[in-house]
Design a protein around this motif. Structure first.
Motif: not given
Length: 143
Positions: A46-49, A106-113, A70-75
């Protein structure tokens, strides 16, 4: 792709497959209509979301995608323990990042990968390569 890294993305609504390896849910909220058995999770990070505020702001609007990334990478820079744990899992074998969004591009998993593949190694609190902690804060193990 970083050598030895097999990081897949998959909707949690798709059935588990033997090649999935470690199945990690990377959404902050539990997906509707999915039982824990059907999810077949290794863990729920959860905390990586993305934060609730960022998730609500994005609203899966493709026009907001560049700013969301950009904002999610900063988080993510403030979550080195969770990233290190994901690196450690990816180093053991296939890693599948699970998400509930309908939009697979277009979702968080794409950025996280992308972050995991670009990192090239684990990051500690100071940004140095370190041995990953186990388990990551916020990770929930399947029972």
């Amino acid at each position: 792709m970083v050598a030895g890294r097999n990081i897949r993305l998959k909707r949690i609504y798709d059935p588990p497959e033997p090649g999935d390896g470690a199945r990690i849910l990377v959404d902050r909220l539990w997906p509707r209509g999915i039982s824990k058995e059907r999810a077949a999770l290794t863990a729920w990070f959860k905390d990586v979301a993305p934060s609730t505020a960022l998730r609500r702001w994005f609203g899966h609007e493709p026009s907001r995608w560049p700013a969301f990334r950009e904002k999610y990478r900063a988080e993510l820079e403030h979550r080195p323990e969770a990233l290190a744990a994901l690196h450690e899992l990816a180093g053991r074998g296939p890693l599948t990042l699970l998400f509930a969004a309908r939009d697979e591009a277009h979702n968080e998993a794409v950025v996280l990968r992308d972050v995991l593949l670009e990192d090239g190694g684990h990051r500690g609190a100071a940004g140095n390569a370190t041995a990953p902690p186990a388990p990551a804060p916020g990770a929930r193990r399947r029972r």
